[in-house]
Design a protein around this motif. Structure first.
Motif, PDB file in Angstrom:
ATOM      1  N   GLY A   1       0.817  -1.207   0.000  1.00  0.00           N
ATOM      2  CA  GLY A   1       0.000   0.000   0.000  1.00  0.00           C
ATOM      3  C   GLY A   1       0.848   1.253   0.000  1.00  0.00           C
ATOM      4  O   GLY A   1       2.069   1.211  -0.134  1.00  0.00           O
ATOM      5  N   LYS A   2       0.171   2.377   0.176  1.00  0.00           N
ATOM      6  CA  LYS A   2       0.823   3.680   0.241  1.00  0.00           C
ATOM      7  C   LYS A   2       0.681   4.182   1.676  1.00  0.00           C
ATOM      8  O   LYS A   2      -0.401   4.117   2.265  1.00  0.00           O
ATOM      9  N   PHE A   3       1.786   4.695   2.235  1.00  0.00           N
ATOM     10  CA  PHE A   3       1.841   5.067   3.643  1.00  0.00           C
ATOM     11  C   PHE A   3       2.521   6.414   3.833  1.00  0.00           C
ATOM     12  O   PHE A   3       3.260   6.879   2.963  1.00  0.00           O
ATOM     13  N   SER A   4       2.308   7.015   5.004  1.00  0.00           N
ATOM     14  CA  SER A   4       3.052   8.210   5.399  1.00  0.00           C
ATOM     15  C   SER A   4       3.542   8.012   6.834  1.00  0.00           C
ATOM     16  O   SER A   4       2.904   7.319   7.628  1.00  0.00           O
ATOM     17  N   PHE A   5       4.678   8.621   7.112  1.00  0.00           N
ATOM     18  CA  PHE A   5       5.319   8.499   8.416  1.00  0.00           C
ATOM     19  C   PHE A   5       5.953   9.839   8.748  1.00  0.00           C
ATOM     20  O   PHE A   5       6.701  10.393   7.944  1.00  0.00           O
ATOM     21  N   ALA A   6       5.619  10.401   9.905  1.00  0.00           N
ATOM     22  CA  ALA A   6       6.181  11.692  10.327  1.00  0.00           C
ATOM     23  C   ALA A   6       7.145  11.469  11.483  1.00  0.00           C
ATOM     24  O   ALA A   6       6.900  10.650  12.368  1.00  0.00           O
ATOM     25  N   THR A   7       8.246  12.203  11.469  1.00  0.00           N
ATOM     26  CA  THR A   7       9.226  12.151  12.543  1.00  0.00           C
ATOM     27  C   THR A   7       9.797  13.547  12.750  1.00  0.00           C
ATOM     28  O   THR A   7       9.669  14.413  11.884  1.00  0.00           O
ATOM     29  N   THR A   8      10.415  13.762  13.888  1.00  0.00           N
ATOM     30  CA  THR A   8      11.022  15.059  14.181  1.00  0.00           C
ATOM     31  C   THR A   8      12.524  14.966  13.969  1.00  0.00           C
ATOM     32  O   THR A   8      13.189  14.108  14.557  1.00  0.00           O
ATOM     33  N   ILE A   9      13.038  15.851  13.128  1.00  0.00           N
ATOM     34  CA  ILE A   9      14.470  15.927  12.840  1.00  0.00           C
ATOM     35  C   ILE A   9      14.913  17.349  13.095  1.00  0.00           C
ATOM     36  O   ILE A   9      14.375  18.285  12.500  1.00  0.00           O
ATOM     37  N   ASP A  10      15.858  17.519  14.008  1.00  0.00           N
ATOM     38  CA  ASP A  10      16.357  18.851  14.376  1.00  0.00           C
ATOM     39  C   ASP A  10      15.220  19.797  14.762  1.00  0.00           C
ATOM     40  O   ASP A  10      15.194  20.967  14.360  1.00  0.00           O
ATOM     41  N   GLY A  11      14.247  19.274  15.501  1.00  0.00           N
ATOM     42  CA  GLY A  11      13.153  20.100  15.993  1.00  0.00           C
ATOM     43  C   GLY A  11      12.050  20.390  14.986  1.00  0.00           C
ATOM     44  O   GLY A  11      11.101  21.091  15.304  1.00  0.00           O
ATOM     45  N   LYS A  12      12.175  19.857  13.782  1.00  0.00           N
ATOM     46  CA  LYS A  12      11.156  20.089  12.751  1.00  0.00           C
ATOM     47  C   LYS A  12      10.519  18.768  12.357  1.00  0.00           C
ATOM     48  O   LYS A  12      11.212  17.764  12.199  1.00  0.00           O
ATOM     49  N   GLU A  13       9.190  18.793  12.194  1.00  0.00           N
ATOM     50  CA  GLU A  13       8.504  17.585  11.769  1.00  0.00           C
ATOM     51  C   GLU A  13       8.705  17.380  10.272  1.00  0.00           C
ATOM     52  O   GLU A  13       8.486  18.273   9.470  1.00  0.00           O
ATOM     53  N   LYS A  14       9.145  16.187   9.920  1.00  0.00           N
ATOM     54  CA  LYS A  14       9.387  15.813   8.526  1.00  0.00           C
ATOM     55  C   LYS A  14       8.522  14.604   8.204  1.00  0.00           C
ATOM     56  O   LYS A  14       8.357  13.707   9.016  1.00  0.00           O
TER      57      LYS A  14
ATOM     58  N   GLY B   1      11.676  15.644  -1.668  1.00  0.00           N
ATOM     59  CA  GLY B   1      11.905  15.692  -3.106  1.00  0.00           C
ATOM     60  C   GLY B   1      12.821  14.612  -3.640  1.00  0.00           C
ATOM     61  O   GLY B   1      13.117  14.603  -4.840  1.00  0.00           O
ATOM     62  N   LYS B   2      13.289  13.717  -2.794  1.00  0.00           N
ATOM     63  CA  LYS B   2      14.175  12.640  -3.240  1.00  0.00           C
ATOM     64  C   LYS B   2      13.451  11.307  -3.133  1.00  0.00           C
ATOM     65  O   LYS B   2      12.569  11.130  -2.305  1.00  0.00           O
ATOM     66  N   GLN B   3      13.870  10.389  -3.992  1.00  0.00           N
ATOM     67  CA  GLN B   3      13.252   9.066  -4.044  1.00  0.00           C
ATOM     68  C   GLN B   3      14.319   8.006  -3.817  1.00  0.00           C
ATOM     69  O   GLN B   3      15.410   8.088  -4.383  1.00  0.00           O
ATOM     70  N   ASP B   4      14.026   7.006  -2.991  1.00  0.00           N
ATOM     71  CA  ASP B   4      14.911   5.875  -2.757  1.00  0.00           C
ATOM     72  C   ASP B   4      14.113   4.594  -2.906  1.00  0.00           C
ATOM     73  O   ASP B   4      12.934   4.548  -2.561  1.00  0.00           O
TER      74      ASP B   4
END
Length: 125
Positions: free
Chosen positions: A31-44, A61-64
């Motif tokens: 499926g298609k998913f989203s995951f949020a985490t905090t990096i250097d105080g900013k949510e990504k 903007g990058k794909q892996d």
């Protein structure tokens, strides 16, 4: 003394009857998913699309692309197919801990690293 024993037995009975956390991992293998985490105080936020054996991640903007190897119904290993540095060469072990209708909570770490992290992914399709 018998009152204390009765109370203790009651507590053990009540706590042992709780249902284990839900783990319908097969609902989240693809499926298609989203995951949020905090990096250097900013949510990504990372979004990713997973098939049985591939996962494509989209982040800033990058794909892996990674291979997916399922160990069992609730655990899998991601291996980056095009690592750009030493850190990206390490495989990631992911264990689904609990599931809901639209999300799963997981624990992950780089293989060989004792530090473990937790997150929640939400199914978007």
């Amino acid at each position: 003394m018998s009152r204390l024993s009765l109370l203790f037995t009651g507590i053990v009975f009540i706590t042992s009857c709780q249902a284990p956390p839900e783990r319908n991992c097969s609902n989240f293998k693809t499926g298609k998913f989203s995951f949020a985490t905090t990096i250097d105080g900013k949510e990504k936020t990372t979004t990713f699309i997973r098939s049985e054996d591939r996962e494509v991640d989209f982040f800033e903007g990058k794909q892996d692309t990674s291979s997916v190897r399922w160990i069992n119904h609730c655990e899998y290993v991601l291996k980056n197919l095009n690592p750009k540095n030493k850190a990206e060469e390490k495989s990631i072990h992911i264990k689904i801990l609990t599931t809901s209708d639209s999300s799963y909570t997981f624990e992950y770490n780089a293989i060989g690293d004792k530090r473990k992290f937790k997150g929640t992914a939400f199914k978007t399709h």
